[in-house]
Scaffold this active site. Structure first.
Site, short mmCIF file in Angstrom:
data_model
loop_
_atom_site.label_atom_id
_atom_site.label_comp_id
_atom_site.label_asym_id
_atom_site.label_seq_id
_atom_site.Cartn_x
_atom_site.Cartn_y
_atom_site.Cartn_z
N SER A 142 -14.60 -9.14 12.62
CA SER A 142 -14.46 -9.71 13.95
C SER A 142 -15.46 -10.86 14.11
O SER A 142 -16.49 -10.89 13.44
CB SER A 142 -14.75 -8.65 15.02
OG SER A 142 -14.80 -9.21 16.32
N TYR A 155 -19.91 -2.11 18.98
CA TYR A 155 -18.77 -2.72 18.28
C TYR A 155 -19.26 -3.80 17.32
O TYR A 155 -18.83 -3.86 16.16
CB TYR A 155 -17.80 -3.31 19.30
CG TYR A 155 -16.59 -3.94 18.66
CD1 TYR A 155 -15.64 -3.16 18.00
CD2 TYR A 155 -16.38 -5.32 18.70
CE1 TYR A 155 -14.52 -3.73 17.41
CE2 TYR A 155 -15.27 -5.90 18.11
CZ TYR A 155 -14.34 -5.10 17.47
OH TYR A 155 -13.24 -5.67 16.87
#
Length: 262
Positions: A142, A155
Site C-alpha cells: 500500500s 495498517y
C-alpha cells in the site's frame, strides 16, 4: 508472459481488486484460482472466470490467518489444479482509528492476515517455484507502507512489513528466476473501506485520487511474467512518497494534511 493455461492464484479474490485481477487474468486465458473466506462470492467469481477464459476455474475457501487452512488449500490446489505459476497475495484488511483508541486484539488479527498469513502462504508457494525455477509473486502492499498518515498506525505498520519482506524476498528468489513485485495502491473504490472507514467519508473526501480497481487490475495482469519491482498508483501519491523520503519534515506536513482525509 503469455498467460494461456498459466495457473494464477489470487488470495482475497472475492471482491474488489482481487476479483478484478481474477477477471483480467481469465481474459488472457489463465487458469484462475480464487481464494477467500466468503465461499458464496468466490463461487460467483469462479463462474465468471470460466465464462471469460473458456477454461476451468477454481474457488477455495481460505482463512489466510489459519496455517492449517493454508496447508489444506494449497494441497487442494496441488492435487486439483497443478503447480502455481503466479501468486497474487491480495488478502488483507485495515481499520482507520487513532492508535490510543485502537483495540490491540484487532491489531494482532491484522498482522495475522496482512503479514504472517501472507508470509506462510508465500513460503509454501515459493518452495515449489524455486524447484521449477520459474514463477512470479505479487504482494499487495500500500502507499500507506511508504507514507504513513494519521489513523493508519497499525495498517501502515503491516504494509511497511509487507514492503520489507518483499524487497528481501525479491533478492533471494532472483537467482531461481522467480520474480517478486510489490503493488502499492493508494485508496481504491472497493468495499475495503466499508470496514476501514465505516463513516464512509474518506473516499468522498479524496475525490479524483481514488483508483478504479478494474484499471489497476489491468496494469497488474499486464506485468505478470515481467521482472517488475513495484507498481505504484496513483502517480501523484507515488511522487509524494519519494518527496517524503527526501524531505521528511515537509513530508510529515503533507501526510498530516494534503493526504490525510480520514
Amino acid at each position: 508472459m503469455n498467460l494461456t493455461d498459466k495457473v494464477v492464484v489470487v488470495t482475497g479474490g472475492s471482491a474488489g481488486l482481487g476479483e478484478q485481477i481474477c477477471y483480467e487474468a481469465a481474459k488472457q486465458g489463465a487458469i484462475v484460482v480464487t481464494c477467500a473466506r466468503r465461499i458464496n462470492l468466490i463461487g460467483q467469481v469462479k463462474e465468471k472466470c470460466q465464462a471469460l477464459s473458456g477454461k476451468e476455474a477454481y474457488a477455495f475457501q481460505l482463512d489466510i490467518s489459519d496455517p492449517d487452512n493454508v496447508e489444506s488449500v494449497l494441497g487442494k490446489i496441488s492435487d486439483e489444479v497443478g503447480p502455481i505459476d503466479i501468486l497474487v497475495n491480495n488478502a488483507g484488511f485495515g481499520l482507520f482509528e487513532d492508535f490510543v483508541d485502537f483495540d490491540l486484539d484487532v491489531a494482532k488479527k491484522m498482522f495475522d492476515v496482512n503479514v504472517l498469513g501472507m508470509m506462510y502462504f508465500t513460503q509454501k508457494v515459493a518452495i515449489s517455484m524455486v524447484e521449477k525455477q520459474s514463477g512470479h509473486i505479487f504482494n499487495v502492499a500500500s502507499m500507506a507502507g511508504k507514507m504513513a498518515t494519521p489513523k493508519s498506525t497499525v495498517y501502515s505498520a503491516t504494509k511497511f512489513a509487507v514492503l520489507g519482506f518483499s524487497n528481501a524476498l525479491r533478492l533471494e528468489l532472483r537467482p531461481a528466476n522467480v520474480y517478486v513485485t510489490t503493488i502499492n495502491p493508494g485508496p481504491i473504490a472497493t468495499e475495503f473501506f466499508d470496514k476501514a472507514d465505516p463513516s464512509g467519508s474518506y473516499l468522498d473526501n479524496l475525490g479524483s485520487i481514488v483508483l478504479d480497481p478494474q484499471k489497476l487490475a489491468k496494469v497488474i495482469v499486464n506485468k505478470m511474467g515481467k521482472p517488475t519491482r513495484e507498481i505504484n498508483r496513483p502517480l501523484i501519491m507515488s511522487g509524494a512518497s519519494r518527496f517524503y523520503d527526501l524531505f521528511p519534515h515537509l513530508g510529515d506536513f503533507l501526510a498530516s494534511g494534503l493526504f490525510n482525509r480520514k
